[in-house]
Design a protein around this motif. Structure first.
Motif, short mmCIF file in Angstrom:
data_model
loop_
_atom_site.label_atom_id
_atom_site.label_comp_id
_atom_site.label_asym_id
_atom_site.label_seq_id
_atom_site.Cartn_x
_atom_site.Cartn_y
_atom_site.Cartn_z
N GLU A 34 0.81 -1.21 0.00
CA GLU A 34 0.00 0.00 0.00
C GLU A 34 0.84 1.26 0.00
O GLU A 34 2.02 1.24 0.35
CB GLU A 34 -0.99 0.00 1.16
CG GLU A 34 -0.36 -0.22 2.53
CD GLU A 34 -1.40 -0.15 3.63
OE1 GLU A 34 -2.55 0.21 3.36
OE2 GLU A 34 -1.03 -0.42 4.78
N ILE A 35 0.21 2.32 -0.46
CA ILE A 35 0.87 3.62 -0.54
C ILE A 35 0.14 4.57 0.40
O ILE A 35 -1.09 4.64 0.38
CB ILE A 35 0.80 4.17 -1.97
CG1 ILE A 35 1.47 3.20 -2.94
CG2 ILE A 35 1.44 5.55 -2.05
CD1 ILE A 35 1.25 3.55 -4.41
N LEU A 36 0.92 5.26 1.24
CA LEU A 36 0.30 6.24 2.14
C LEU A 36 0.84 7.61 1.81
O LEU A 36 2.06 7.81 1.73
CB LEU A 36 0.63 5.92 3.59
CG LEU A 36 -0.08 4.71 4.23
CD1 LEU A 36 0.63 3.43 3.87
CD2 LEU A 36 -0.17 4.88 5.74
N VAL A 37 -0.08 8.54 1.60
CA VAL A 37 0.33 9.93 1.40
C VAL A 37 -0.17 10.71 2.59
O VAL A 37 -1.37 10.65 2.92
CB VAL A 37 -0.26 10.48 0.09
CG1 VAL A 37 0.08 11.97 -0.04
CG2 VAL A 37 0.28 9.72 -1.11
N ASP A 38 0.72 11.40 3.26
CA ASP A 38 0.38 12.13 4.48
C ASP A 38 -0.29 11.21 5.49
O ASP A 38 -1.25 11.60 6.16
CB ASP A 38 -0.55 13.31 4.17
CG ASP A 38 0.22 14.42 3.48
OD1 ASP A 38 1.44 14.54 3.75
OD2 ASP A 38 -0.38 15.15 2.69
N GLY A 39 0.18 9.97 5.54
CA GLY A 39 -0.35 9.05 6.53
C GLY A 39 -1.67 8.39 6.15
O GLY A 39 -2.14 7.51 6.87
N LYS A 40 -2.25 8.81 5.02
CA LYS A 40 -3.52 8.21 4.63
C LYS A 40 -3.30 7.25 3.47
O LYS A 40 -2.64 7.62 2.49
CB LYS A 40 -4.51 9.30 4.20
CG LYS A 40 -5.06 10.08 5.38
CD LYS A 40 -6.16 11.03 4.96
CE LYS A 40 -5.65 12.27 4.23
NZ LYS A 40 -4.97 13.26 5.08
N PRO A 41 -3.84 6.04 3.57
CA PRO A 41 -3.69 5.11 2.45
C PRO A 41 -4.42 5.64 1.21
O PRO A 41 -5.55 6.13 1.33
CB PRO A 41 -4.35 3.82 2.95
CG PRO A 41 -4.76 4.06 4.35
CD PRO A 41 -4.62 5.49 4.67
N VAL A 42 -3.76 5.58 0.06
CA VAL A 42 -4.41 6.02 -1.17
C VAL A 42 -4.27 4.90 -2.20
O VAL A 42 -3.36 4.08 -2.13
CB VAL A 42 -3.76 7.30 -1.74
CG1 VAL A 42 -4.08 8.48 -0.86
CG2 VAL A 42 -2.27 7.12 -1.91
N SER A 43 -5.20 4.90 -3.14
CA SER A 43 -5.09 3.94 -4.23
C SER A 43 -4.85 4.75 -5.50
O SER A 43 -5.70 5.53 -5.91
CB SER A 43 -6.37 3.11 -4.29
OG SER A 43 -6.75 2.93 -5.62
N ILE A 44 -3.66 4.59 -6.06
CA ILE A 44 -3.31 5.39 -7.23
C ILE A 44 -3.52 4.53 -8.47
O ILE A 44 -2.73 3.63 -8.77
CB ILE A 44 -1.85 5.89 -7.12
CG1 ILE A 44 -1.73 6.77 -5.87
CG2 ILE A 44 -1.46 6.65 -8.36
CD1 ILE A 44 -0.33 7.22 -5.57
N ARG A 45 -4.60 4.79 -9.15
CA ARG A 45 -4.95 3.95 -10.29
C ARG A 45 -4.34 4.47 -11.58
O ARG A 45 -4.09 3.72 -12.50
CB ARG A 45 -6.48 3.87 -10.43
CG ARG A 45 -7.16 3.12 -9.33
CD ARG A 45 -8.66 3.12 -9.53
NE ARG A 45 -9.19 4.49 -9.69
CZ ARG A 45 -9.49 5.28 -8.65
NH1 ARG A 45 -9.34 4.84 -7.42
NH2 ARG A 45 -9.95 6.49 -8.86
#
Lengths: 511, 377
Positions: free
Chosen positions: A61-72
Motif C-alpha cells: 500500500e501507498i500512504l500519502v500524508d499518513g492516509k492510504p491512497v489507491s493510485i490507479r
C-alpha cells in the motif's frame, strides 16, 4: 509519523516471471530531497511508475500524508499531490509554455478564462520559486534546461507537493544541472518533498538529505546522505566493491588512423548539424568528444560510420578516403577496419526482437564464417556468440534468449563484443554507458582502454563529462555543430562546462 | 528499466490465446445467429459437419485451405520485411496468366507433371512481376506500398477483364474465360491421401497443389529463419535503422521481399485453375488475397501458424457454405460476418485478453520465478 510525506509498505510487482519490486518499504520525510539510486533494472523506474499510477502494484500500500491512497492512474496521482518530471519531457513542442502548463487542466471548454488564470498562477509560481520562464515562448525554441523547468512548473501548477524527478540531469550541462539543484533547494525550502532518481552518485551526495539504494528489485538500504560515502553507495548498488576510477597508463599515439577534414552535415530540413569539423585520431589514443546532447555529436558519428550523408568534407580511414558525401556503405567501412558502437543500441545497434546470437552478427552477417552458401550457419553463429558471451561475461549466458530480455548493460556488452572482437583499426563509440549499470560501466571502460592499448584509434562521444574526462587522452568540445576547443583531460570541469555551454568557444573562435 | 517484458509459456502464447480469441469470436457469432432467430447450436453443427462430416467435405475444406496457405504466406513474407502487401489479390489474379499460358501451350501434348512445373514458374513469375512494380516504386520513389498494391489490385482486375474478353478467350465463345484444358492441364486429385484415412474425396477438387503449398510453407520457414536474405529481411522488418547500420540495402530488400511475396500469391492461381476449373475464369481469386492477410495475422506470420489458420478459414468457407445451404435464413452475408468476427478477434483484437492471461500466469509463476532468481544469484 506526521512528517512522513509518502510511505510505501510492502510494494510488490512482477511482470511475468520478472520480479521487479520485492516487498519495498520506503518512507520519505516531508520537506526533504530523497534520492533513489540503483543499477539499471534494479526496479527504480518501476517503483516510481507505481507511485505515479502507470502500473498497479500486485501487493502493498501507498500512504500519502499518513492516509492510504489507491493510485490507479496519473490523474489520481496528481490529485493526491504527486507530480512527475519525466526523463524524456512530455511537452508539446509547438505550444507555448503557458499552453503546455495548462494542457489537461484547462478547466473549461472556452480557453480565455483558463488562460488568464494560468498566466496569473504562473506568475505567482515564478515569484515563489524563482522559476523564470517566458510564458509565451514556444517550447521548441527553449533550451533543454528551460524545458525541464516547464515540466517542473507543470507539476507545481497542478499543486504537486511531492515531485518525482527521473534522471533529471541527463540532458543538462553542468551549469544547468547546478541551476536545477538550486531550484530543487528552493522547492525544498518552500516545504515541497522531492524524490530524485539518478544513477549519478555525485548528485546524490550533493543535494539529497537521504538516499535509498535499490538492487535487484529490493530496497537494500536507506542512508542519511551526510553519513554515507560514494564508495559505500556504489558498493550497496552493485553488491560488491567497485572501482570508480579508471586506471590507465600513458597513451602512445602512432599513425593517424582516422582523419576528418571540414566535415559538414545538414539534416533533411537543411539545418547545419555539423559545421566544418576537422580532427585526427591516431592509433593508440582515445579522442573524446564532449558536449551537451544535441550539439551535432550524433550526426558526426553517423556521418563517419556511413549511416548519414555528409554535405561536404572528407574522411580518411587508414589513409584511404571514404565517400561520405556520395555512396555510403557501412558494410564496406566495416571491411576496411571501422567498427561502430552506435549511441542508440535499442534502435540502431541491436534488433531487440532477435535472439542474442542473431544480434552478435548484425552487420557482419556477410562474413563467410557465418554462412553456408546462402544459408546461415546456425551452429557457427551460436558457437561464436557463446564465445563472446563467455569473454564479455554477458548475463544470462544464453545465446538464444531474446535481446530485449537482457539488461541495458548486457545489451551494451553484446554490441561491444561484436564490434571489438573484430580487431578493427578504428573504433567509434557513442554513449558507451548510457543506461548501463555501475558494474558494467567498469567493465566497458576497461575494454575501451584495452582497445587503445592494443593500438586501436578510438573516437568516443559521450554526454557524461566524467566519462569523457576519465577515458580520453584528448578532449574536443562540440557546441552548435562546431568543435569549439580542444583540451587535455586534466582540464577542469568548469572550463569544459563553459566550452560546452558555448561561452568560451565563442571567444576562442573570435580570437 | 525499459518496458516490462512479460513472457508467457509457448503453449499459452501460441495455443491458449488463439483458442480463447476463437472461442469469443464464435460466441459473438452465435449471438448474431440468435439475433436473426436461428439456433446457434444448429449453425455450429452445420459448420463443423459441413467442413468435416464427410471425406468430400474435408476435401473441400483443404482445397480452400490450400489457396489460403499461399496467400497467407505471401502476406507473411512481406510482413517480415516490414512491408504490408495488400496486393495479394491482384498478384494472384495476374499469376493466373502464367498458369493459363503453360496449360494452353502444352496441355494437349504433355502430361500434367511436365506442365505443372512450368505453370508453377509461370504463376510465380507473373505474381512476382505484379509485386515488383509497387516494390520498385516504394524503393525508388517512396510511393507507399499499401497504397500502390491496392491500386494494383484494380489494375489487375481491369487487365484480366481485357485479357479474358479479348485475348485468351477462344473464338466464338461468349464466356470470358479460356478454353477448358486437356488432361495435361489438370492436376491429379489427392484422393489417395484421404483414402489412407478411409475417406472418399468424392467431387472435391482437393489436388496436388496442397502438397506444393505445404512445401512452400517449409520453404518460407527456411527462407526467413535460415538464410542470409531472411536475416536481412527480418532485420529490416524489426528495425529499419538497425538495418541501415548493418549495411543492409533497404531498396534491394524491399524489391526482393515483394517479389517473393508476389510469387507466392501468384502460385495460389494453380489451385483453382489447374486443380478445379481447368480453365481460367473471370474473378477466380474471389477475395483469397484479402483472406491471406487475416491468415497471416492469425498465424503470426509463421508458417507453423499459417497452415492451421488457413485450414480454419477453409472450415469457415466450406462449413459456412453448408450453413447457408441448410439454414436458408442465414444468408451468405451472414457467413461473411462470422468470418469477419474471427478476423476481428483473432487478428485485430489479438491482444485483448493478453493482459488478463499474463496476470494470471504471473501470479502462478511467481513462486517458480523466485526460485530461478535465487539460483541465478
Amino acid at each position: 509519523m506526521d512528517n512522513i510525506a509518502i510511505e510505501l509498505r510492502g510494494i510488490d510487482k512482477s511482470f511475468g516471471p520478472v520480479h521487479a519490486n520485492k516487498d519495498i518499504n520506503l518512507k520519505v520525510r516531508k520537506g526533504t530531497i530523497h534520492g533513489i539510486i540503483g543499477e539499471n533494472g534494479a526496479g527504480k523506474s518501476t517503483l516510481m511508475s507505481i507511485l505515479y499510477g502507470f502500473y498497479q502494484a500486485d501487493n502493498g500500500e501507498i500512504l500519502v500524508d499518513g492516509k492510504p491512497v489507491s493510485i490507479r492512474d496519473p490523474n489520481t496521482a496528481i490529485s493526491v499531490g504527486i507530480g512527475m518530471v519525466h526523463q524524456h519531457f512530455m511537452l508539446v513542442e509547438n505550444f507555448t509554455v503557458l499552453e503546455n502548463v495548462m494542457l489537461g487542466a484547462e478547466d473549461s471548454q472556452i480557453l480565455n478564462k483558463g488562460i488568464a488564470k494560468a498566466r496569473q498562477e504562473l506568475k505567482r509560481l515564478e515569484k515563489e520559486y524563482a522559476l523564470e520562464v517566458n510564458p509565451d515562448a514556444l517550447i521548441e525554441e527553449l533550451p533543454v534546461g528551460l524545458q525541464q523547468r516547464v515540466e517542473i512548473l507543470k507539476a507545481l501548477y497542478r499543486r504537486a507537493d511531492i515531485l518525482i524527478l527521473d534522471e533529471p540531469t541527463g540532458v543538462l550541462t553542468p551549469a544547468e544541472a547546478d541551476h536545477l539543484f538550486r531550484i530543487l533547494g528552493q522547492l525544498k525550502a518552500q516545504g515541497k518533498t522531492i524524490i530524485l532518481i539518478t544513477h549519478k552518485l555525485r548528485e546524490i551526495m550533493a543535494i539529497t538529505d537521504e538516499v535509498s539504494v535499490m538492487r535487484r528489485g529490493e530496497m537494500v538500504a536507506t542512508r542519511t546522505t551526510r553519513e554515507t560515502s560514494v564508495e559505500e553507495l556504489a558498493e550497496l548498488m552493485v553488491g560488491r566493491r567497485v572501482l570508480l576510477r579508471v586506471e590507465k597508463g600513458e597513451a602512445s599515439p602512432g599513425d593517424v588512423k582516422l582523419a576528418v577534414q571540414g566535415l559538414t552535415v545538414k539534416d533533411s530540413r537543411g539545418v547545419t548539424m555539423v559545421d566544418d569539423v576537422s580532427f585526427e585520431v591516431r592509433a593508440g589514443e582515445i579522442v573524446g568528444i564532449a558536449g551537451v546532447a544535441g550539439n551535432g555529436q550524433s550526426e558526426l558519428l553517423e556521418a563517419i560510420a556511413g549511416i548519414r550523408k555528409a554535405t561536404s568534407g572528407t574522411v580518411l580511414l587508414n589513409g584511404r578516403s571514404v565517400d561520405v558525401t556520395g555512396h555510403r556503405d557501412p558494410a564496406e567501412l566495416r571491411a576496411r577496419g571501422l567498427a561502430h558502437v552506435p549511441e542508440d543500441r535499442h534502435h540502431v545497434g541491436l534488433v531487440l526482437k532477435f535472439e542474442e546470437s542473431e544480434n552478435a552478427i548484425l552487420g557482419y552477417h556477410n562474413d563467410p564464417r557465418y554462412l553456408k552458401g546462402v544459408f546461415l550457419d546456425i551452429d557457427a553463429i551460436r558457437k561464436d556468440a557463446e564465445e563472446k558471451i563467455a569473454k564479455y561475461d554477458i548475463r544470462p549466458p544464453n545465446a538464444r534468449l531474446k535481446t530485449a530480455n537482457f539488461s541495458g548493460g548486457n545489451q551494451q556488452k553484446i554490441v561491444l563484443a561484436r564490434e571489438m572482437e573484430r580487431g578493427p583499426d578504428v573504433l567509434i563509440i557513442g554513449q558507451p554507458t548510457r543506461g548501463v549499470d555501475v558494474g558494467a560501466i567498469e567493465f566497458i571502460h576497461k575494454r575501451i582502454i584495452e582497445m587503445r592499448d592494443q593500438g586501436k584509434a578510438v573516437l568516443l562521444v559521450s554526454v557524461e563529462l566524467d566519462e569523457i574526462r576519465s577515458l580520453s587522452d584528448r578532449i574536443l568540445v562540440m557546441f552548435a555543430g562546431r568543435v569549439v576547443g580542444e583540451r587535455s583531460p586534466e582540464a577542469t570541469e568548469g572550463e569544459l562546462g563553459l566550452l560546452m555551454a558555448g561561452v568560451e568557444g565563442r571567444k576562442e573562435a573570435a580570437e | 528499466m525499459s518496458t516490462p517484458y512479460a513472457k508467457l509459456p509457448g503453449w499459452v502464447e501460441y495455443g491458449l490465446i488463439p483458442l480463447i480469441n476463437l472461442a469469443v469470436a464464435f460466441l459473438v457469432a452465435g449471438l448474431v445467429v440468435l439475433l436473426v432467430g436461428e439456433n446457434p447450436f444448429e449453425a455450429a453443427y452445420h459448420l463443423i459437419n459441413g467442413a468435416f462430416g464427410r471425406g468430400e467435405y474435408i476435401g473441400f475444406t483443404l482445397y480452400y485451405a490450400t489457396t489460403f496457405i499461399f496467400t497467407g504466406l505471401a502476406v507473411a513474407v512481406a510482413f517480415h520485411a516490414g512491408l504490408f502487401n495488400i496486393g495479394g489479390e491482384g498478384q494472384a489474379y495476374v499469376g493466373g496468366i502464367g498458369v493459363a499460358l503453360a496449360c494452353l501451350w502444352l496441355d494437349q501434348v504433355m502430361p500434367w507433371y511436365v506442365v505443372f512445373p512450368l505453370a508453377i514458374l509461370g504463376s510465380a513469375f507473373f505474381g512476382a512481376l505484379w509485386a515488383f512494380l509497387p516494390g520498385w516504386l516504394q524503393a525508388r520513389r517512396g510511393s507507399h506500398i499499401v497504397i500502390t498494391t491496392i491500386m494494383f489490385n484494380f489494375i489487375a482486375s481491369s487487365l484480366m477483364v481485357y485479357l479474358l474478353t479479348r485475348v485468351l478467350k477462344p473464338l466464338g465463345s461468349m464466356a470470358p474465360q479460356t478454353r477448358t484444358f486437356a488432361e495435361g492441364g489438370q492436376l491429379p486429385k489427392l484422393d489417395w491421401l484421404l483414402s489412407i484415412f478411409g475417406l472418399n474425396v468424392g467431387t472435391a477438387p482437393f489436388n496436388i497443389s496442397f502438397l506444393l503449398a505445404l512445401a512452400a510453407a517449409f520453404g518460407v520457414w527456411v527462407l526467413i529463419w535460415r538464410t542470409r536474405l531472411g536475416y536481412e529481411m527480418r532485420t529490416m522488418g524489426h528495425s529499419p535503422s538497425a538495418a541501415r547500420y548493418a549495411g543492409i540495402r533497404e531498396s534491394r530488400i524491399t524489391v526482393i521481399a515483394m517479389m517473393i511475396s508476389g510469387g507466392l500469391a501468384g502460385m495460389m492461381a494453380l489451385n483453382p485453375i489447374m486443380g478445379e476449373q481447368f480453365r481460367m475464369q473471370l474473378d477466380f481469386v474471389q477475395g483469397a488475397g484479402f483472406v491471406g492477410i487475416a491468415v497471416a495475422l492469425m498465424g503470426r506470420s509463421h508458417p507453423g501458424g499459417i497452415i492451421p489458420a488457413a485450414i480454419l478459414f477453409g472450415v469457415l468457407y466450406q462449413g459456412g457454405a453448408e450453413i447457408a445451404f441448410e439454414m436458408p435464413s442465414i444468408s451468405r452475408d451472414m457467413i461473411v460476418i462470422i468470418q469477419g468476427l474471427v478476423i476481428l478477434f483473432a487478428g485485430a483484437l489479438e491482444n485483448m485478453f493478453r493482459p488478463a492471461i499474463t496476470r494470471a500466469f504471473a501470479m502462478r509463476g511467481q513462486r517458480t520465478a523466485a526460485v530461478v532468481q535465487t539460483k541465478g544469484a
